[in-house]
Design a protein around this motif. Sequence first.
Motif, PDB file in Angstrom:
ATOM      1  N   GLU A  34      -5.038   7.513   0.146  1.00 32.71           N
ATOM      2  CA  GLU A  34      -4.069   6.719   0.915  1.00 32.71           C
ATOM      3  C   GLU A  34      -3.853   5.349   0.277  1.00 32.71           C
ATOM      4  O   GLU A  34      -2.720   4.865   0.186  1.00 32.71           O
ATOM      5  CB  GLU A  34      -4.563   6.538   2.351  1.00 32.71           C
ATOM      6  CG  GLU A  34      -4.541   7.793   3.183  1.00 32.71           C
ATOM      7  CD  GLU A  34      -5.205   7.606   4.540  1.00 32.71           C
ATOM      8  OE1 GLU A  34      -4.904   8.415   5.435  1.00 32.71           O
ATOM      9  OE2 GLU A  34      -6.010   6.665   4.696  1.00 32.71           O
ATOM     10  N   THR A  35      -4.931   4.752  -0.181  1.00 35.95           N
ATOM     11  CA  THR A  35      -4.831   3.447  -0.822  1.00 35.95           C
ATOM     12  C   THR A  35      -4.032   3.537  -2.112  1.00 35.95           C
ATOM     13  O   THR A  35      -3.171   2.682  -2.384  1.00 35.95           O
ATOM     14  CB  THR A  35      -6.240   2.894  -1.115  1.00 35.95           C
ATOM     15  OG1 THR A  35      -6.984   2.858   0.103  1.00 35.95           O
ATOM     16  CG2 THR A  35      -6.174   1.512  -1.702  1.00 35.95           C
ATOM     17  N   MET A  36      -4.293   4.554  -2.920  1.00 35.06           N
ATOM     18  CA  MET A  36      -3.565   4.726  -4.190  1.00 35.06           C
ATOM     19  C   MET A  36      -2.075   4.975  -3.921  1.00 35.06           C
ATOM     20  O   MET A  36      -1.217   4.407  -4.592  1.00 35.06           O
ATOM     21  CB  MET A  36      -4.156   5.887  -4.997  1.00 35.06           C
ATOM     22  CG  MET A  36      -5.596   5.651  -5.433  1.00 35.06           C
ATOM     23  SD  MET A  36      -5.796   4.208  -6.481  1.00 35.06           S
ATOM     24  CE  MET A  36      -5.012   4.760  -7.961  1.00 35.06           C
ATOM     25  N   GLN A  37      -1.776   5.805  -2.932  1.00 39.63           N
ATOM     26  CA  GLN A  37      -0.385   6.105  -2.610  1.00 39.63           C
ATOM     27  C   GLN A  37       0.345   4.849  -2.147  1.00 39.63           C
ATOM     28  O   GLN A  37       1.459   4.573  -2.598  1.00 39.63           O
ATOM     29  CB  GLN A  37      -0.330   7.185  -1.528  1.00 39.63           C
ATOM     30  CG  GLN A  37       1.061   7.619  -1.183  1.00 39.63           C
ATOM     31  CD  GLN A  37       1.064   8.701  -0.106  1.00 39.63           C
ATOM     32  OE1 GLN A  37       0.055   8.936   0.547  1.00 39.63           O
ATOM     33  NE2 GLN A  37       2.213   9.339   0.075  1.00 39.63           N
ATOM     34  N   THR A  38      -0.278   4.074  -1.287  1.00 38.17           N
ATOM     35  CA  THR A  38       0.333   2.835  -0.804  1.00 38.17           C
ATOM     36  C   THR A  38       0.534   1.854  -1.950  1.00 38.17           C
ATOM     37  O   THR A  38       1.575   1.198  -2.045  1.00 38.17           O
ATOM     38  CB  THR A  38      -0.547   2.206   0.285  1.00 38.17           C
ATOM     39  OG1 THR A  38      -0.771   3.169   1.312  1.00 38.17           O
ATOM     40  CG2 THR A  38       0.101   0.976   0.874  1.00 38.17           C
ATOM     41  N   THR A  39      -0.448   1.770  -2.846  1.00 39.89           N
ATOM     42  CA  THR A  39      -0.331   0.870  -3.996  1.00 39.89           C
ATOM     43  C   THR A  39       0.840   1.272  -4.879  1.00 39.89           C
ATOM     44  O   THR A  39       1.620   0.410  -5.317  1.00 39.89           O
ATOM     45  CB  THR A  39      -1.640   0.887  -4.811  1.00 39.89           C
ATOM     46  OG1 THR A  39      -2.718   0.499  -3.962  1.00 39.89           O
ATOM     47  CG2 THR A  39      -1.559  -0.052  -5.995  1.00 39.89           C
ATOM     48  N   PHE A  40       0.987   2.561  -5.154  1.00 42.42           N
ATOM     49  CA  PHE A  40       2.102   3.012  -5.994  1.00 42.42           C
ATOM     50  C   PHE A  40       3.451   2.773  -5.315  1.00 42.42           C
ATOM     51  O   PHE A  40       4.433   2.442  -5.981  1.00 42.42           O
ATOM     52  CB  PHE A  40       1.931   4.486  -6.377  1.00 42.42           C
ATOM     53  CG  PHE A  40       0.825   4.716  -7.366  1.00 42.42           C
ATOM     54  CD1 PHE A  40       0.667   3.881  -8.467  1.00 42.42           C
ATOM     55  CD2 PHE A  40      -0.072   5.743  -7.190  1.00 42.42           C
ATOM     56  CE1 PHE A  40      -0.352   4.081  -9.382  1.00 42.42           C
ATOM     57  CE2 PHE A  40      -1.102   5.949  -8.096  1.00 42.42           C
ATOM     58  CZ  PHE A  40      -1.246   5.117  -9.193  1.00 42.42           C
ATOM     59  N   ILE A  41       3.519   2.939  -4.021  1.00 43.44           N
ATOM     60  CA  ILE A  41       4.763   2.662  -3.294  1.00 43.44           C
ATOM     61  C   ILE A  41       5.127   1.193  -3.420  1.00 43.44           C
ATOM     62  O   ILE A  41       6.288   0.830  -3.666  1.00 43.44           O
ATOM     63  CB  ILE A  41       4.630   3.084  -1.814  1.00 43.44           C
ATOM     64  CG1 ILE A  41       4.586   4.607  -1.700  1.00 43.44           C
ATOM     65  CG2 ILE A  41       5.769   2.513  -0.981  1.00 43.44           C
ATOM     66  CD1 ILE A  41       4.250   5.114  -0.314  1.00 43.44           C
ATOM     67  N   ILE A  42       4.144   0.310  -3.281  1.00 42.53           N
ATOM     68  CA  ILE A  42       4.405  -1.125  -3.397  1.00 42.53           C
ATOM     69  C   ILE A  42       4.825  -1.490  -4.817  1.00 42.53           C
ATOM     70  O   ILE A  42       5.765  -2.275  -5.015  1.00 42.53           O
ATOM     71  CB  ILE A  42       3.157  -1.928  -2.962  1.00 42.53           C
ATOM     72  CG1 ILE A  42       2.963  -1.775  -1.452  1.00 42.53           C
ATOM     73  CG2 ILE A  42       3.273  -3.393  -3.355  1.00 42.53           C
ATOM     74  CD1 ILE A  42       1.673  -2.344  -0.932  1.00 42.53           C
ATOM     75  N   ILE A  43       4.187  -0.903  -5.821  1.00 42.54           N
ATOM     76  CA  ILE A  43       4.572  -1.167  -7.212  1.00 42.54           C
ATOM     77  C   ILE A  43       6.000  -0.691  -7.461  1.00 42.54           C
ATOM     78  O   ILE A  43       6.802  -1.401  -8.081  1.00 42.54           O
ATOM     79  CB  ILE A  43       3.573  -0.507  -8.183  1.00 42.54           C
ATOM     80  CG1 ILE A  43       2.229  -1.239  -8.125  1.00 42.54           C
ATOM     81  CG2 ILE A  43       4.110  -0.500  -9.607  1.00 42.54           C
ATOM     82  CD1 ILE A  43       1.115  -0.552  -8.896  1.00 42.54           C
ATOM     83  N   ALA A  44       6.341   0.507  -6.988  1.00 45.06           N
ATOM     84  CA  ALA A  44       7.692   1.039  -7.190  1.00 45.06           C
ATOM     85  C   ALA A  44       8.735   0.168  -6.496  1.00 45.06           C
ATOM     86  O   ALA A  44       9.795  -0.128  -7.070  1.00 45.06           O
ATOM     87  CB  ALA A  44       7.776   2.476  -6.673  1.00 45.06           C
ATOM     88  N   ALA A  45       8.435  -0.258  -5.268  1.00 43.02           N
ATOM     89  CA  ALA A  45       9.380  -1.117  -4.545  1.00 43.02           C
ATOM     90  C   ALA A  45       9.547  -2.453  -5.259  1.00 43.02           C
ATOM     91  O   ALA A  45      10.661  -2.984  -5.348  1.00 43.02           O
ATOM     92  CB  ALA A  45       8.895  -1.333  -3.118  1.00 43.02           C
TER      93      ALA A  45
END
Length: 135
Positions: free
Chosen positions: A97-108
Amino acid sequence: MALVADKKKDIEEVGQKSKGVNVFLWVLSLIIVLVASVGNVVFAEQFSTPIRVVAIFVLLVLALVFAALTNEGKRALNFFSESRVELRRIVWPTRPETMQTTFIIIAATVLLSLILWALDSIIIAVLNFLTNLRF
């Protein structure tokens, strides 16, 4: 009303000291801290650094003990113990969950920065066109 009742309960649980004792403990804590800081400077040439560091550490711990005996100190200790209980109740996110949230924030962030870069380029091009016009 419940908040006031909780505060009264906390104060009763702590066991209040008289104002004179409370002030005495605070003054004693302050004096110990001052002795530690002034003593460090005064005895800089007489004692080596490790000895002074240990002495300062012991005096500061002693000052914290006296401060913890005050009404405010007991309330602070109560607060920290309750905070510890609350920390145990937290449900922390899993690694995926942490990795997924981090990647979403990086992409945004990357997407927004590209959009801002494009808008900035358009504004610069328009301003260059307008400033290079000759009437």
